[in-house]
Design an enzyme around this catalytic site. Structure first.
Site, short mmCIF file in Angstrom:
data_model
loop_
_atom_site.label_atom_id
_atom_site.label_comp_id
_atom_site.label_asym_id
_atom_site.label_seq_id
_atom_site.Cartn_x
_atom_site.Cartn_y
_atom_site.Cartn_z
N GLU A 133 -24.64 2.63 -31.63
CA GLU A 133 -23.36 1.55 -32.03
C GLU A 133 -22.34 2.17 -33.29
O GLU A 133 -21.23 1.88 -33.91
CB GLU A 133 -23.94 0.33 -32.31
CG GLU A 133 -24.58 -0.14 -30.63
CD GLU A 133 -26.17 0.10 -30.53
OE1 GLU A 133 -26.05 1.10 -30.95
OE2 GLU A 133 -26.72 -0.70 -29.91
N PHE A 139 -36.58 -12.22 -30.33
CA PHE A 139 -36.98 -10.84 -30.00
C PHE A 139 -34.66 -10.39 -29.83
O PHE A 139 -34.14 -11.68 -29.34
CB PHE A 139 -37.28 -10.88 -27.94
CG PHE A 139 -36.91 -9.44 -28.12
CD1 PHE A 139 -37.17 -8.57 -28.41
CD2 PHE A 139 -35.82 -9.31 -26.93
CE1 PHE A 139 -37.37 -7.03 -27.25
CE2 PHE A 139 -35.33 -8.26 -25.75
CZ PHE A 139 -36.85 -6.61 -26.94
N GLN A 140 -34.74 -9.63 -30.17
CA GLN A 140 -33.82 -9.05 -30.24
C GLN A 140 -33.26 -9.41 -31.74
O GLN A 140 -31.56 -9.97 -31.89
CB GLN A 140 -33.04 -8.29 -29.98
CG GLN A 140 -34.32 -7.33 -29.08
CD GLN A 140 -33.13 -6.50 -28.18
OE1 GLN A 140 -32.30 -6.77 -27.41
NE2 GLN A 140 -33.32 -4.99 -27.85
N LYS A 157 -25.72 -16.19 -27.53
CA LYS A 157 -25.51 -16.08 -26.59
C LYS A 157 -25.46 -17.38 -25.79
O LYS A 157 -24.73 -17.47 -24.76
CB LYS A 157 -26.95 -15.62 -26.00
CG LYS A 157 -26.83 -14.62 -24.37
CD LYS A 157 -28.25 -13.56 -24.05
CE LYS A 157 -27.74 -14.03 -22.79
NZ LYS A 157 -29.03 -13.22 -22.11
N MET A 213 -22.87 21.16 -49.00
CA MET A 213 -22.19 20.96 -50.10
C MET A 213 -23.68 20.35 -51.17
O MET A 213 -23.29 20.14 -52.30
CB MET A 213 -21.81 18.97 -50.11
CG MET A 213 -21.13 19.12 -50.95
SD MET A 213 -20.08 19.72 -52.49
CE MET A 213 -18.46 19.47 -51.65
#
Ligand SMILES: Cc1ncc(C[n+]2csc(CCOP(=O)(O)OP(=O)(O)O)c2C)c(N)n1
Ligand SMILES: [Mg+2]
Lengths: 555, 163
Positions: A49, A111-112, A161, A469
Site C-alpha cells: 500500500e 479485527f483489522q 464497511k 548519504m
C-alpha cells in the site's frame, strides 16, 4: 437516485473525472472493489500500500491531477502512512479511501481495526470518517475540492464497511464550500505596488523558487518575470523545473547541496523574492546567518508560511501564477548588470565539478550522460540519498513536472512507485527512476506492478553498496565509523530483473555507461541498469547541517 | 505573553482532537482550553489561553485558521473583554470553622453548593485574580479537591463576528 454507498463512491469518482486509482484490496473494501469491477476507471494493483500512495503522488506530480488511493482497513491503512506524510510535506493533491470496520464495531479493537483518521491527523490536509451514507457524495466532492485547491494536500476518507453497503442517495453537488476554508484573496494593489518598488530599487536581487511555482503552473510567468527584470533564479529541490536549468539566469539549486553560486548569490543578495517556497532548513542552513543583507518578498498561497521561518518585508499571499502576473504587469526593472557579472564570476570560478578519469564510474557522469540521452521531455523520479542529490545537481531540468523527488519527507522507496504513477499518467513519455541500491530495496516489490501494467520504466541504480548519504555523513562528521551503512551483499539486480521478466544490464566500466543507457532508453520495455559506481564518491558542495550557506565544504 | 484566543469551530466529532493535536505537534503551550456549543448548535466556541511571543501567536492563529473545521480565530487579549472562570473547591470544614469559611465565601460572592459531613463544596466564578485569591484564602482550611473550567472570554460591545 438510490444505490449502495460503494456505488455512490464510484459514481462520484467518475463525476470527478478520475481516470485511475492506485490500490490494494482487503476485507473492509470488498464492496467498493465489487463496484469498481463494473467501472471504466482503471485500477493499478500495487504490491504494497505504501507504493499505492507514492504512485498516486507521482501521478499527481506528473499530470497535475489529484491522485486517488484505496486501501483496506487496519494494516492496509497503516501501510499508507509514509506515503500520505510524503504527499502532505510536498503539498501533493491526493484523495485516499481507507476501509474501516463497520460503524457498530468501531472502538472495540475489532479485527483489522485501526484509527486511521487519528493516526493520520497530523499528515493530512483534512479527513472524514463517514457515519452516514447519505453524506458520501458531498464528502467525496469536498475531498477533491480540499485536496486540489489552495495549498494542495492529501485528504483521507475512512469508509466503514456497512457504509459501503448501505442504501444511499446519490445527489452529487456541483459545488461545495466550507465556512472554515477560504482561499486567499489576491494581494491588494498597494501590496503589489510596494513589492514592485522594492524590486525596482534592489541591486542584488535573487528569485528563490519552490514547489509552489510548479504546483501553480507558474513556470512560464516566472521565466518571463526573471527575464524582464534580469533577476537570477535559484530553486529548491521541489522547485526544479520552475526555470529551465540551462537558462543563463538559472543558478541551479540552493541549500545544503546547492551550487556555490546559488548559495553565494542568496547570501550576498539585497533582495530575496521567495515564490512558493518555505525556507526549509535544508535550504537556509543556520537561520540567523541566512541572507542577512536581504529584504524578503514572500509569495505563497499558504498564509501560515509567511513569517513562519523568516520575517518577510513584503508578503504577497496568493497563488504564485496570479501574483507573478500582477507583478509582471507593473514591474520596475532593477539595475542588475553588475550583480549578474559578479554571479558569472562565481559560476566560472566554482562550477559543479567532478572528474571522470580512471576506471571507476562517477555517478555525476552517469547523470549527465543520462540527461543528454533522455531529452527534455523525459520524466525523472529519484530515490533519496546521494543519488537524489546528484540527480538534483546534474540532471538539468527544462520543464516543470519532469523532476519528481521526495522533498520534505525524504522518503527512501519513493522513486520506483512514483515512476509507476508518472508512467501511468504520462504513458507516452520516457520515465526514468534514478535510484540507489538502498532505496531500491525499500519498494522493489513494485517491479511486479511494472510488469503487470507493462510500463517501460527505466530504473538506473547508482550502486555503491552503501547507504551512501549516511556513509558520507559518517565519513565527514563521525571519523569514518561506518556504522550499519554497508549494504553488502547487495542482491544481483540483473538476476532480479530476470526473475520479473524484464531486461537488466550491469555496467562496471566508464566506457560502458553511454551504450548501456542508450540501450535502456531504446528498449521497448522496462529495464534495470545496475551501475556500479565509485563507492566512496561524495556529494559536493555541502553545507553541514545547521551551517552557514557560504561555508561549503568540497568546493 | 499570554493570549486569549476565541475560536469558532464546527460542532463536529474530532474537532477538539484536531485543535489539541495541532498545539502539541507544533510545540505550542496551551494553558487552558474551554469548549462548548454556542447559540448556534452547529458551532462550538473554544477559548484557548496560550503563552508565546507575538511571532508564536501569529503562527498559532494562522495554523488554527488552516484547519478546515475552524471557522474563525481571534486574539482578543488586546480587546476590551470580559473573562471568567468557574471553580469548584471542596474544602475541609469542621463545624467550628464553617462560620469563618462562609465569611470568605461572602466576600468573594461565591456560593456553597454542597454541605458534607466535614466538608463544603464552594462554587466561585470570576477572573483569574479572583479565583487565585479565593483559592489562597481557603487553602489554610485544607483543600480536598479543586476543579476549574478554564477561562472563557468575550469581547465587550458589538457582536464578535462583526469585528
Ligand atoms: C525510509 C527512510 N529511511 C531512512 C532514511 C535515511 N537515509 C537517508 S539517505 C539514506 C541512504 C540511501 O541509500 P541509497 O538508496 O543506497 O542511496 P545513496 O545515498 O547510496 O545514493 C538513508 C538511510 C530515509 N531517508 N528514508
Ligand atoms: Mg547506495
Amino acid at each position: 437516485m438510490k444505490m449502495t454507498g460503494a456505488e455512490v463512491i464510484i459514481k462520484a469518482l467518475e463525476r470527478e473525472g478520475v481516470e485511475v486509482i492506485f490500490g490494494y484490496p482487503g476485507g473492509a473494501v470488498i464492496p467498493l472493489y465489487d463496484k469498481l469491477y463494473d467501472s471504466s476507471i482503471k485500477h493499478v494493483l500495487v504490491r504494497h500500500e505504501q507504493a499505492a500512495a507514492h504512485a498516486a503522488d507521482g501521478y499527481a506530480r506528473a499530470t497535475g491531477k489529484t491522485g486517488v488511493v484505496i486501501a483496506t482497513s487496519g494494516p492496509g491503512a497503516t501501510n499508507l502512512v509514509t506515503g500520505i506524510a510524503n504527499a502532505c510535506m510536498d503539498s501533493i493533491p491526493m484523495v485516499i479511501f481507507t476501509g474501516q470496520v463497520a460503524l457498530s464495531a468501531i472502538g472495540r479493537d475489532s479485527f483489522q481495526e485501526a484509527d486511521i483518521t487519528g493516526i493520520t491527523l497530523p499528515i493530512v490536509k483534512h479527513s472524514f470518517l463517514v457515519r452516514d451514507a447519505n453524506k458520501l457524495a458531498s464528502i467525496v466532492k469536498a475531498a477533491f475540492h480540499l485536496a486540489g485547491t489552495g495549498r494542495r494536500g492529501p485528504v483521507l476518507i475512512d469508509l466503514p464497511k456497512d457504509i459501503q453497503t448501505a442504501e444511499a442517495e446519490f445527489d452529487y453537488p456541483e459545488q461545495i464550500s466550507f465556512r472554515g476554508y477560504r482561499l486567499p484573496a489576491e494581494p491588494s494593489a498597494a501590496q503589489i505596488y510596494q513589492a514592485v518598488k522594492t524590486i525596482g530599487l534592489s541591486r542584488r536581487p535573487v528569485i528563490y523558487a519552490g514547489g509552489g511555482v510548479i504546483a501553480s503552473g507558474a513556470a512560464k510567468e516566472l521565466k518571463e518575470f526573471a527575464e524582464k527584470t534580469q533577476i537570477p533564479v535559484t530553486t529548491t529541490l521541489m522547485g526544479k523545473g520552475a526555470i529551465p536549468e540551462d537558462h543563463p539566469l538559472s543558478l541551479g539549486m540552493v541549500g545544503m547541496h546547492g551550487t556555490y553560486y546559488a548559495n553565494f548569490a542568496v547570501s550576498h543578495s539585497d533582495l530575496l523574492i521567495a515564490v512558493g517556497a518555505r525556507f526549509d532548513d535544508r535550504v537556509t542552513g543556520r537561520l540567523d546567518t541566512f541572507a542577512t543583507q536581504a529584504k524578503v518578498i514572500h509569495i505563497d498561497i499558504d498564509a501560515a508560511e509567511l513569517g513562519k521561518n523568516v520575517r518577510p518585508h513584503h508578503v504577497l499571499n496568493g497563488d504564485a501564477k496570479q501574483v507573478l502576473q500582477e507583478l509582471l504587469s507593473r514591474v520596475e526593472i532593477p539595475q542588475t548588470k553588475e550583480w549578474l557579472e559578479q554571479i558569472a564570476v562565481w559560476k566560472k570560478e566554482h562550477p559543479l565539478s567532478y572528474c571522470q578519469d580512471g576506471d571507476k564510474i562517477k555517478p555525476q557522469y552517469v547523470i549527465e550522460q543520462l540527461r543528454k540521452l533522455a531529452g527534455e521531455d523525459a520524466i525523472v523520479t529519484t530515490e533519496v540519498g546521494q543519488n537524489q542529490m546528484w540527480a538534483a545537481q546534474y540532471y538539468k531540468v527544462s520543464k516543470p513536472g519532469t523532476f519528481i523527488s521526495s522533498g520534505g519527507l525524504g522518503t527512501m522507496g519513493f522513486g520506483l512507485p512514483a515512476a509507476v504513477g508518472a508512467q501511468i499518467g504520462r504513458p507516452d513519455d520516457l520515465v526514468i527512476c534514478i535510484s540507489g541500491d538502498g532505496s531500491f530495496q525499500m519498494n522493489m516489490q513494485e517491479l511486479a506492478t511494472i510488469v503487470q501494467q507493462q510500463l517501460p520504466i527505466k530504473v538506473i541504480i547508482l550502486n555503491n553498496g552503501y547507504l551512501g548519504m549516511v556513509r558520507q555523513w559518517q565519513e565527514l562528521f563521525h571519523n569514518k565509523r561506518y556504522s550499519q551503512t554497508e549494504l553488502i551483499p547487495v542482491p544481483d539486480f540483473v538476476k532480479l530483473a530476470d526473475a520479473y521478466g524484464i531486461a537488466g544490464y550491469r555496467v562496471k566500466r566508464p566506457e560502458e555507461v553511454v551504450p548501456a543507457l542508450e540501450q535502456a532508453i531504446n528498449h521497448p520495455g522496462a529495464v534495470i541498469v545496475d551501475v556500479v559506481i565509485d563507492r566512496e564518491e561524495n556529494v559536493y558542495p555541502m553545507v553541514p547541517a545547521g551551517g552557514t550557506l557560504t561555508k561549503m565544504i568540497g568546493v | 505573553m499570554r493570549h486569549i484566543l476565541a475560536v469558532l469551530v464546527e460542532n463536529q466529532p474530532g474537532v477538539l482532537t484536531r485543535v489539541a493535536g495541532l498545539f502539541s505537534r507544533r510545540g505550542y503551550n496551551i494553558e487552558s482550553l474551554a469548549v462548548g456549543q454556542t447559540h448556534d448548535p452547529e458551532i462550538s466556541r473554544m477559548t484557548i489561553v496560550v503563552d508565546g511571543d507575538d511571532r508564536v501567536i501569529e503562527q498559532v492563529v494562522k495554523q488554527l485558521e488552516k484547519l478546515v473545521d475552524v471557522i474563525n480565530v481571534r486574539d482578543i487579549s488586546e480587546a476590551e473583554h470580559v473573562d471568567r472562570e468557574l471553580v469548584l473547591i471542596k474544602v475541609k470544614a469542621e463545624p467550628k470553622v464553617r462560620g469563618e469559611i462562609m465569611q470568605i465565601v461572602d466576600i468573594f460572592r461565591a456560593r456553597i453548593v454542597d454541605i458534607g459531613h466535614n466538608s463544603l463544596i464552594i462554587e466561585c466564578t470570576g477572573d483569574e485574580g479572583k479565583i487565585k485569591a479565593i483559592e489562597k484564602s481557603l487553602r489554610p482550611f485544607g483543600i480536598l479537591e479543586l476543579v476549574r473550567t478554564g477561562k472563557i472570554a468575550m469581547v465587550r460591545g458589538p457582536k464578535y463576528e462583526e469585528e
